[in-house]
Write a protein that holds these residues in place. Structure first.
Motif, short mmCIF file in Angstrom:
data_model
loop_
_atom_site.label_atom_id
_atom_site.label_comp_id
_atom_site.label_asym_id
_atom_site.label_seq_id
_atom_site.Cartn_x
_atom_site.Cartn_y
_atom_site.Cartn_z
N SER A 500 47.54 45.06 57.43
CA SER A 500 46.57 45.31 57.43
C SER A 500 45.69 45.02 55.55
O SER A 500 44.66 44.57 55.40
CB SER A 500 45.42 46.30 58.21
N TYR A 501 46.20 46.03 55.16
CA TYR A 501 46.20 46.13 53.60
C TYR A 501 46.88 45.79 52.32
O TYR A 501 48.24 46.06 53.33
CB TYR A 501 45.67 47.93 53.74
N PRO A 502 46.17 44.88 51.57
CA PRO A 502 45.10 45.28 51.17
C PRO A 502 43.90 44.12 51.83
O PRO A 502 42.71 44.16 51.90
CB PRO A 502 45.30 45.18 50.10
N ARG A 503 44.59 42.76 52.26
CA ARG A 503 44.09 41.98 53.02
C ARG A 503 42.74 42.85 54.01
O ARG A 503 41.11 42.08 53.71
CB ARG A 503 44.48 41.03 54.27
N VAL A 504 42.17 43.49 54.46
CA VAL A 504 41.36 44.14 55.94
C VAL A 504 40.21 44.96 54.43
O VAL A 504 39.24 44.62 54.43
CB VAL A 504 41.81 45.09 56.05
N TRP A 505 40.89 45.37 53.30
CA TRP A 505 39.37 45.37 52.33
C TRP A 505 39.58 44.65 51.49
O TRP A 505 37.90 44.13 51.36
CB TRP A 505 40.71 46.28 50.90
N ALA A 506 39.80 43.16 51.27
CA ALA A 506 39.44 42.40 50.53
C ALA A 506 38.16 41.11 51.43
O ALA A 506 36.83 41.34 50.82
CB ALA A 506 40.04 41.32 50.62
N LEU A 507 38.11 41.17 53.38
CA LEU A 507 37.53 40.77 53.68
C LEU A 507 36.22 42.20 54.07
O LEU A 507 35.09 40.94 54.31
CB LEU A 507 38.34 40.65 55.33
N ALA A 508 36.30 43.34 53.62
CA ALA A 508 35.77 44.35 54.01
C ALA A 508 34.44 43.98 52.59
O ALA A 508 33.40 43.85 53.03
CB ALA A 508 35.86 45.78 53.18
N ASP A 509 34.91 43.12 51.87
CA ASP A 509 33.83 42.62 50.53
C ASP A 509 32.85 41.96 50.61
O ASP A 509 32.13 41.52 50.77
CB ASP A 509 35.01 42.75 48.62
N VAL A 510 34.23 40.64 51.41
CA VAL A 510 33.32 38.91 51.97
C VAL A 510 32.57 39.88 53.15
O VAL A 510 30.73 39.13 52.91
CB VAL A 510 34.12 38.69 52.66
N TYR A 511 32.53 40.61 53.77
CA TYR A 511 31.61 40.40 54.63
C TYR A 511 30.37 41.56 54.23
O TYR A 511 29.61 41.75 55.32
CB TYR A 511 32.59 41.39 56.61
N TRP A 512 30.47 42.33 53.56
CA TRP A 512 29.12 43.64 53.64
C TRP A 512 28.77 42.70 52.23
O TRP A 512 27.40 43.23 52.07
CB TRP A 512 30.57 44.78 52.98
N SER A 513 28.90 42.32 51.27
CA SER A 513 28.60 42.62 49.79
C SER A 513 27.97 41.34 49.76
O SER A 513 28.53 40.36 50.12
CB SER A 513 30.08 42.36 48.99
N PRO A 514 27.26 41.29 47.96
CA PRO A 514 25.92 39.89 48.11
C PRO A 514 27.15 39.32 47.65
O PRO A 514 28.31 39.79 46.77
CB PRO A 514 25.72 40.40 47.15
N LYS A 515 27.41 37.37 48.24
CA LYS A 515 28.01 36.87 48.01
C LYS A 515 28.71 36.36 45.75
O LYS A 515 28.65 36.19 45.70
CB LYS A 515 27.65 35.01 48.33
N ALA A 516 26.95 36.96 45.68
CA ALA A 516 26.51 36.83 43.82
C ALA A 516 27.05 38.00 43.23
O ALA A 516 27.94 37.79 41.77
CB ALA A 516 25.35 37.00 44.00
N SER A 517 28.40 38.65 44.18
CA SER A 517 28.71 39.54 43.09
C SER A 517 31.11 39.38 43.68
O SER A 517 31.42 40.29 42.74
CB SER A 517 28.65 41.09 44.55
N LYS A 518 31.07 38.33 43.67
CA LYS A 518 31.94 38.27 43.90
C LYS A 518 33.24 38.15 43.13
O LYS A 518 32.78 37.09 42.01
CB LYS A 518 32.29 37.44 44.81
N ASN A 519 33.70 38.34 42.68
CA ASN A 519 35.19 38.92 41.19
C ASN A 519 36.78 39.10 41.84
O ASN A 519 36.28 40.72 41.97
CB ASN A 519 33.66 40.06 40.48
N TRP A 520 36.96 38.14 41.25
CA TRP A 520 38.46 38.44 41.53
C TRP A 520 39.23 40.19 41.20
O TRP A 520 39.66 40.74 41.32
CB TRP A 520 39.32 37.70 41.83
N GLU A 521 38.92 39.61 39.15
CA GLU A 521 39.11 40.74 38.95
C GLU A 521 38.79 42.59 38.87
O GLU A 521 39.45 43.20 38.95
CB GLU A 521 38.94 40.34 37.07
N ASN A 522 37.18 42.66 38.98
CA ASN A 522 36.80 43.49 39.44
C ASN A 522 37.31 43.56 40.96
O ASN A 522 37.95 45.48 41.19
CB ASN A 522 35.22 43.04 39.93
N PHE A 523 37.91 42.81 41.97
CA PHE A 523 38.40 43.71 43.23
C PHE A 523 39.29 43.86 42.77
O PHE A 523 39.68 45.40 43.45
CB PHE A 523 38.26 42.48 44.51
N SER A 524 40.36 43.53 42.25
CA SER A 524 41.70 43.63 42.33
C SER A 524 42.25 45.33 41.36
O SER A 524 42.24 45.84 41.70
CB SER A 524 42.97 42.78 41.63
N LYS A 525 40.77 45.83 40.82
CA LYS A 525 40.91 46.80 40.36
C LYS A 525 40.46 47.94 41.34
O LYS A 525 41.21 49.28 41.15
CB LYS A 525 39.71 46.89 38.50
#
Length: 630
Positions: A500-525
């Motif tokens: 599940s993890y970290p893919r469930v964490w990644a998809l949590a961002d996809v389903y909750w956060s604004p589309k415009a905030s998507k940034n892989w470098e930021n998420f990876s940290k």
């Protein structure tokens, strides 16, 4: 002299305030976040207050979460003067909606406000993530329990933020299920899709049909890779499995409700019904009394074009009225146990071969004046939808329910890519996007030589790149998205967490956060910060994101090697001379033409001169096998 002291003092204060700023590694990423100066320090005298009765449970949950690692038994009381205040708005804040919240912390304390208790719940999840990572531990920790000063406005992008958990292929205890739900809720998921029945086991008690669990919940014990196991022997005892009683179900439903998670049960019909047919053979076309609960044997031949042939009957008979009487009994009890509006009915991978050979089905087709056996599924699903409507429930199913026609009120879960979801949305159906290409978290996360191989691969960066609203589709029809955890190769909760993890964490961002905030470098940290927290919480996760990605191409009989990684700050070292690579080996910098001969590639990643990824070892035959031709 006094002026110099004042300057030095102000510099010291400024340095302290700057030093106290820590990265805000919140998942999912809030909509708006402003970092301020200073911190709030939690202590044993801090009080948690709530202004309305519906906030009490959330306040008590927060106090309980804090108590173990801090040793603080924080007082919880009604009022508005606590160091941590949880307030339901008197006048609703339209911007944040039903699940959003505002969060403000400073040196004096923390104020979380929301329109509903759900918003407060999500606010305290953010609060916990702002505390030091030691808050996740199981033992008393000595640290400064500080919360940075911030101002947050947060609310979800999608109403449906789900994870499906398959308990048929492998049975999980109710305690395992509750623990998994708790982990999802902390990432602000609000839907738990509970896959309760399939060929490998019927997991929910139906009191009016006791053989469903007496027979259907148990199979013969087998080990080995799913799909390679032997079918039952004559007279062999079925001893492996389990099921949930009505009381178990009610307990899990209550537990989920306390965490603002809606449970959507799935009873998978008309295909994937082998366990039900083992209990009641008369529900099938052939009525074979030797039908068994599948222990993980191969029961179908799959062809390259996506079609298949089922070798052991696993499909209910759509022409038999007793099947609908059976379904009415099942869904009467299911509807009473699950208070939410949806019941998932499956509808996927239904093999029609047994219907085509059955005289009763052929007679029904003549009666209905239909010429294609596939249309019988539409008839079945429409009958089933009427049963659900009579019980006040809405039908949701996999995208195959579109075959043969379904009412506009049905909700479609698009899993075979996004095509079914696009088609459904254009027909006016509500859609949940859960395509294999982004959301199937039973797929491998890294190289097949590291993790046990299964159907396909799905890296966390690919999951994070998912956009649930396709171009040309009205967003109003996309309820949201979901990750799916099928458990053919997942025998226990520890491994379910790993997958599940970290893919469930990644998809949590996809389903909750604004589309415009998507940034892989930021998420990876933020993801890596969650790794540290998961370690303390004793939650398992995959580290495949640290591994090298190995690609090869074949051009003019020349084999070329391309190495990469999901994280930008990794160094990749490799060898092809039968030595073990380290940071003194050849460092990868550009595409390499590999020499001929029986070479073995070994690859490892480093960060700051320390090994961090798995060693990947591939012989030439494997390198050639995975090569793309140019």
């Amino acid at each position: 002299m006094k002026k110099s002291l004042l300057i030095l003092l102000s510099l010291a204060v400024g340095f302290t305030a700057q030093a106290q700023k820590v990265p805000l590694n919140i998942i999912p990423q809030p909509v708006e976040i402003i970092e301020l100066s200073g911190v709030f320090t939690l202590n044993k005298s801090s009080v948690i207050t709530f202004n309305k009765a519906e906030g009490r449970a959330t306040a008590e949950m927060l106090a309980q979460k804090i108590s173990m690692p801090t040793g603080f038994s924080l007082k919880v009381q009604e009022g508005k003067n606590g160091a941590i205040q949880l307030n339901i708005n008197d006048v609703p804040n339209e911007k944040i909606g039903k699940e959003g919240y505002t969060f403000e912390s400073n040196a004096k304390g923390v104020n979380i406000s929301a329109n509903t208790s759900a918003g407060l719940f999500y606010g305290i999840q953010t609060l916990v993530q702002l505390l030091p990572k030691e808050i996740e531990g199981k033992e008393l920790a000595k640290t400064a329990w500080t919360i940075p000063a911030v101002k947050i406005t947060d609310y979800p992008r999608f109403a449906w933020r789900g994870v499906m958990f398959d308990v048929s292929r492998n049975f999980f205890s109710k305690e395992d299920v509750k623990k998994y739900i708790d982990q999802l809720a902390r990432m602000k998921y609000n839907t738990f899709h509970w896959h309760l029945t399939d060929d490998e086991g019927w997991r929910i008690e139906i009191k009016s049909l006791p053989k469903l669990t007496q027979v259907g919940a148990f199979r013969v014990p087998r080990s080995g890779h799913f799909g390679d196991r032997a079918i039952p022997k004559e007279g062999e005892a079925a001893t492996e499995g389990g099921f949930y009683t009505h009381e178990d179900i009610k307990e899990v439903v209550r537990y989920a409700q306390e965490r603002n998670v809606t449970i959507v049960p799935e009873i998978d019909v008309p295909g994937h019904s082998m366990a039900a047919i083992a209990a009641y053979p008369e529900l099938s076309c052939n009525k074979n009394p030797k039908t068994f609960v599948n222990p993980g044997a191969s029961i179908a031949d799959w062809y390259g074009n996506g079609t298949f042939k089922v070798l052991y009957e696993n499909t209910l008979n759509p022409s038999d009225e007793k099947v609908y009487e059976f379904l009415d009994k099942v869904f009467t009890e299911v509807a009473a146990l699950f208070p939410n509006q949806y019941i998932h009915v499956g509808g996927d991978e239904c093999y029609k071969g047994f219907w085509a050979a059955d005289e009763g089905c052929q007679e029904l087709m003549r009666k209905l004046k239909i010429h294609h056996v596939e249309d019988l599924q539409g008839y079945f699903m429409n009958r089933l939808e009427k049963i659900l409507k009579a019980k006040g429930k809405k039908l949701i199913g996999w995208d195959e329910i579109l075959e043969g026609g379904i009412s506009p009120e049905a909700t479609v879960m698009s899993w075979r890519g996004i095509k079914g979801g696009i088609e459904a949305a254009k027909l006016g159906h509500d859609v949940v996007m859960t395509p294999t290409t982004f959301a199937y978290i039973d797929y491998n996360q890294g190289d097949n030589t590291v993790d046990p191989p299964i159907y396909a691969g799905l890296r966390v960066s690919k999951s994070y790149s998912f956009e649930p609203v396709p171009d040309g589709v009205e967003a109003k029809y996309i309820l949201g998205g979901q990750a799916n955890l099928w458990t053919e190769q997942i025998p226990n909760l520890r491994y379910a967490e790993y997958m599940s993890y970290p893919r469930v964490w990644a998809l949590a961002d996809v389903y909750w956060s604004p589309k415009a905030s998507k940034n892989w470098e930021n998420f990876s940290k933020r993801m890596e910060a969650q790794f540290d927290r998961a370690d303390l919480a004793q939650v398992n996760y995959s580290r495949a994101v640290y591994d090298a990605i190995v690609k090869t191409t074949l051009k003019n009989n020349k084999l070329s090697l391309e190495l990469g990684s999901e994280l930008s700050d990794l160094d990749i070292y490799y060898s092809i001379d039968d030595t073990m690579p380290d940071n003194f080996s050849t460092k990868y910098s550009k595409i390499v033409e590999l020499p001929e001969g029986a070479i073995t590639l070994r690859v490892i990643t480093y960060r700051k001169d320390k090994p961090i990824g798995h060693l990947i070892t591939l012989k030439r035959a494997e390198l050639e096998k995975r090569a793309t031709k140019q």
